[in-house]
Write an enzyme that holds these catalytic residues in place. Structure first.
Site, PDB file in Angstrom:
ATOM      1  N   ILE A   1       0.694  -1.123   0.125  1.00 45.86           N
ATOM      2  CA  ILE A   1      -0.035  -0.159   0.018  1.00 45.86           C
ATOM      3  C   ILE A   1       0.776   1.065  -0.023  1.00 45.86           C
ATOM      4  O   ILE A   1       0.558   2.091  -0.727  1.00 45.86           O
ATOM      5  CB  ILE A   1      -1.153  -0.036   1.298  1.00 45.86           C
ATOM      6  CG1 ILE A   1      -2.020  -1.324   1.053  1.00 45.86           C
ATOM      7  CG2 ILE A   1      -1.930   1.213   1.342  1.00 45.86           C
ATOM      8  CD1 ILE A   1      -3.120  -1.500   2.312  1.00 45.86           C
TER       9      ILE A   1
ATOM     10  N   THR B   1      -4.305   5.904   7.044  1.00 48.70           N
ATOM     11  CA  THR B   1      -5.072   5.097   6.160  1.00 48.70           C
ATOM     12  C   THR B   1      -4.601   3.588   6.956  1.00 48.70           C
ATOM     13  O   THR B   1      -5.304   2.553   6.335  1.00 48.70           O
ATOM     14  CB  THR B   1      -5.243   5.056   4.714  1.00 48.70           C
ATOM     15  OG1 THR B   1      -3.844   5.103   4.490  1.00 48.70           O
ATOM     16  CG2 THR B   1      -5.730   6.249   4.364  1.00 48.70           C
ATOM     17  N   ALA B   2      -3.886   3.642   7.858  1.00 50.08           N
ATOM     18  CA  ALA B   2      -3.384   2.196   8.244  1.00 50.08           C
ATOM     19  C   ALA B   2      -4.210   1.679   9.178  1.00 50.08           C
ATOM     20  O   ALA B   2      -5.238   0.914   9.336  1.00 50.08           O
ATOM     21  CB  ALA B   2      -2.014   2.310   8.585  1.00 50.08           C
ATOM     22  N   ARG B   3      -3.806   2.141  10.401  1.00 47.37           N
ATOM     23  CA  ARG B   3      -4.760   1.819  11.923  1.00 47.37           C
ATOM     24  C   ARG B   3      -4.407   2.961  12.860  1.00 47.37           C
ATOM     25  O   ARG B   3      -3.435   3.568  12.971  1.00 47.37           O
ATOM     26  CB  ARG B   3      -3.906   0.443  12.479  1.00 47.37           C
ATOM     27  CG  ARG B   3      -4.315  -0.595  11.583  1.00 47.37           C
ATOM     28  CD  ARG B   3      -5.868  -1.050  12.046  1.00 47.37           C
ATOM     29  NE  ARG B   3      -6.063  -2.541  11.208  1.00 47.37           N
ATOM     30  CZ  ARG B   3      -6.675  -2.727   9.815  1.00 47.37           C
ATOM     31  NH1 ARG B   3      -6.694  -1.608   9.353  1.00 47.37           N
ATOM     32  NH2 ARG B   3      -6.838  -3.943   9.696  1.00 47.37           N
TER      33      ARG B   3
ATOM     34  N   ASP C   1      -8.426   8.001   8.039  1.00 47.03           N
ATOM     35  CA  ASP C   1      -9.647   7.211   7.631  1.00 47.03           C
ATOM     36  C   ASP C   1      -9.641   6.148   8.826  1.00 47.03           C
ATOM     37  O   ASP C   1     -10.628   5.295   8.715  1.00 47.03           O
ATOM     38  CB  ASP C   1      -9.111   6.540   6.391  1.00 47.03           C
ATOM     39  CG  ASP C   1     -10.134   5.407   5.956  1.00 47.03           C
ATOM     40  OD1 ASP C   1     -11.293   5.836   5.771  1.00 47.03           O
ATOM     41  OD2 ASP C   1      -9.839   4.270   5.515  1.00 47.03           O
TER      42      ASP C   1
ATOM     43  N   GLU D   1     -11.968   2.949  17.123  1.00 43.03           N
ATOM     44  CA  GLU D   1     -13.221   3.009  16.175  1.00 43.03           C
ATOM     45  C   GLU D   1     -14.271   1.934  16.253  1.00 43.03           C
ATOM     46  O   GLU D   1     -13.946   0.940  16.709  1.00 43.03           O
ATOM     47  CB  GLU D   1     -12.532   3.117  14.731  1.00 43.03           C
ATOM     48  CG  GLU D   1     -11.878   1.863  14.277  1.00 43.03           C
ATOM     49  CD  GLU D   1     -11.355   1.998  12.776  1.00 43.03           C
ATOM     50  OE1 GLU D   1     -10.586   2.969  12.614  1.00 43.03           O
ATOM     51  OE2 GLU D   1     -11.577   1.100  12.023  1.00 43.03           O
TER      52      GLU D   1
ATOM     53  N   HIS E   1     -13.217   4.760   7.993  1.00 36.91           N
ATOM     54  CA  HIS E   1     -12.673   3.450   7.582  1.00 36.91           C
ATOM     55  C   HIS E   1     -13.155   2.900   6.445  1.00 36.91           C
ATOM     56  O   HIS E   1     -13.485   1.780   6.436  1.00 36.91           O
ATOM     57  CB  HIS E   1     -12.695   2.253   8.529  1.00 36.91           C
ATOM     58  CG  HIS E   1     -11.643   1.276   8.607  1.00 36.91           C
ATOM     59  ND1 HIS E   1     -10.893   0.624   9.617  1.00 36.91           N
ATOM     60  CD2 HIS E   1     -10.933   0.748   7.488  1.00 36.91           C
ATOM     61  CE1 HIS E   1     -10.279  -0.168   9.316  1.00 36.91           C
ATOM     62  NE2 HIS E   1     -10.026  -0.064   7.971  1.00 36.91           N
TER      63      HIS E   1
ATOM     64  N   GLY F   1     -11.134   2.592   3.415  1.00 37.27           N
ATOM     65  CA  GLY F   1     -10.112   2.310   2.467  1.00 37.27           C
ATOM     66  C   GLY F   1     -10.330   1.191   1.404  1.00 37.27           C
ATOM     67  O   GLY F   1     -10.157   1.550   0.361  1.00 37.27           O
ATOM     68  N   SER F   2     -11.016   0.237   1.793  1.00 37.01           N
ATOM     69  CA  SER F   2     -11.124  -0.818   0.937  1.00 37.01           C
ATOM     70  C   SER F   2     -12.711  -0.763   0.305  1.00 37.01           C
ATOM     71  O   SER F   2     -12.838  -1.765  -0.471  1.00 37.01           O
ATOM     72  CB  SER F   2     -10.724  -2.131   1.526  1.00 37.01           C
ATOM     73  OG  SER F   2     -11.660  -2.497   2.576  1.00 37.01           O
TER      74      SER F   2
HETATM   75  C1  8YV Z   1     -11.110  -3.642   5.989  1.00 31.51           C
HETATM   76  C2  8YV Z   1      -8.806  -3.042   6.533  1.00 31.51           C
HETATM   77  O1  8YV Z   1     -12.187  -3.005   5.473  1.00 31.51           O
HETATM   78  O2  8YV Z   1      -8.138  -4.960   5.260  1.00 31.51           O
HETATM   79  C3  8YV Z   1      -7.950  -4.307   6.267  1.00 31.51           C
HETATM   80  O3  8YV Z   1      -7.248  -4.413   7.112  1.00 31.51           O
HETATM   81  O4  8YV Z   1      -8.504  -2.132   7.624  1.00 31.51           O
HETATM   82  C4  8YV Z   1     -10.118  -2.911   5.805  1.00 31.51           C
HETATM   83  O5  8YV Z   1      -9.852  -2.687   4.500  1.00 31.51           O
HETATM   84  C5  8YV Z   1     -11.719  -3.926   7.389  1.00 31.51           C
HETATM   85  O6  8YV Z   1     -10.680  -4.379   8.108  1.00 31.51           O
HETATM   86  C6  8YV Z   1     -12.751  -5.206   7.363  1.00 31.51           C
HETATM   87  O7  8YV Z   1     -12.413  -6.205   7.881  1.00 31.51           O
END
Ligand code: 8YV
Length: 322
Positions: free
Chosen positions: A160, A238-240, A264, A269, A287, A289-290
């Site tokens: 990423i 956008t990580a944790r 994000d 959270e 959150h 990101g994905s």
């Molecule tokens: C997820 C994420 O949406 O994949 C990861 O690690 O942080 C996010 O993209 C989330 O964790 C859902 O399980």
């Protein structure tokens, strides 16, 4: 008719993923998408060979200890796996898989959205319009920080981080990075390597956090490291959430040491530090990101590919080894 293997999905899944899951397996679904307690997971997993979980489920040693003997695989619908005690799973011969690669682009897109949103004061601008307070253009209205020509420091140059760098280069940014190891030249693409993150921070007009949540990265961005940033730096996470000491970042956003933050992800959270909401110089996302249709489907299919492989007695494509 061959009996289908049983699978527990702890959360509701995208429709296309549910369709393939229910076609190939006897699925215990959670259509209401209510967070299941540890006891509910243990009970629902009875007779299941696999569990599909997400980052919102905590598979700690105590829960893993209680899982039925039928469970051979925990497939997390996420790339991050800090919510799973992989060592405890291994000691019970339970494999764990995650979903790398498929969410790299979507997450990098959101990092750029956070970077631009913070730099160009997107929240303040949106609010001005939505609250019908815009009385017209002025030469100084909502002037933010230009991105082009600036230095972006990336903590964590994995998939990423590198995808963020590639996009940021398109905005004319110069890339610095800190990573446990230096990348090969073809991956580095001219980015400046810093073996110590502290050496990178003074070069960060922008700082993007792209490292996993580990004991080493816990509260990486604390008051001491924020002090190393140039005045007016912009922070993107956008990580944790666990990578940021919220009190320190909020203090820096209030004093102007950090000009803005695009976030994000948040510690604790969905219960975020409420002070972020009242700061005008934050660009906040829940959150996501994905969160594209393409990526969430691909994450689900990645889980199922691991299920299929383990069910067939093979190793899955993304079984965790560490
Ligand atoms: C997820 C994420 O949406 O994949 C990861 O690690 O942080 C996010 O993209 C989330 O964790 C859902 O399980």
């Amino acid at each position: 008719m061959v009996n289908k293997l049983r699978v527990l999905a702890t959360r509701a899944l995208p429709a296309a993923v549910t369709d393939r899951l229910t076609q190939d397996y006897e699925a215990h679904l959670n259509p209401d998408d209510r967070l299941m307690s540890a006891q509910e997971i243990v009970s629902a997993a009875e007779g299941c060979f696999a569990i599909i979980c997400t980052g919102s489920d905590r598979f700690d040693a105590a829960l893993i200890e209680r899982l039925p003997a039928s469970v051979k695989l925990v497939a997390t619908f996420s790339v991050g796996y800090e919510h799973i005690d992989v060592a405890a799973a291994r000691s019970r011969a339970i494999q764990v898989s995650n979903t790398p690669d498929v969410l790299t682009d979507a997450t990098a897109e959101i990092a750029l959205l956070c970077l631009l949103g913070a730099a160009r004061r997107a929240w303040e601008a949106q609010t001005l319009l939505r609250e019908d307070r815009w009385v017209g253009w002025t030469t100084t209205q909502l002037c933010g920080t230009q991105v082009s020509g600036k230095r972006l420091g990336i903590l964590g140059m994995g998939r990423i981080g590198r995808a963020v760098a590639a996009r940021a280069r398109g905005f004319g940014m110069t890339i610095h990075y800190a990573n446990r190891r230096r990348l090969a030249q073809d991956q580095e693409q001219g980015a400046v390597y810093h073996a110590q993150p502290e050496d990178m921070l003074p070069h960060c007009d922008f700082l993007s956090l792209n490292a996993p949540s580990t004991p080493e990265t816990h509260h990486f961005l604390n008051a001491e490291r924020i002090a190393l940033l140039p005045k007016g730096a912009i922070v993107v996470n956008t990580a944790r959430g666990s990578l940021v000491d919220d009190a320190a970042l909020i203090e820096a956003l209030t004093s102007g040491k950090v000009a803005a933050a695009g976030l994000d992800v948040f510690e604790g959270e969905p219960k975020i530090d409420a002070r972020y909401r009242t700061l005008p110089n934050t660009f906040l996302l829940p959150h996501v990101g994905s969160a594209t249709v393409e990526t969430r489907n691909a994450m689900g299919f990645a889980c199922l590919n691991n299920l299929d492989a383990v069910a067939a007695g093979r190793s899955g494509p993304s079984i965790l080894t560490a």
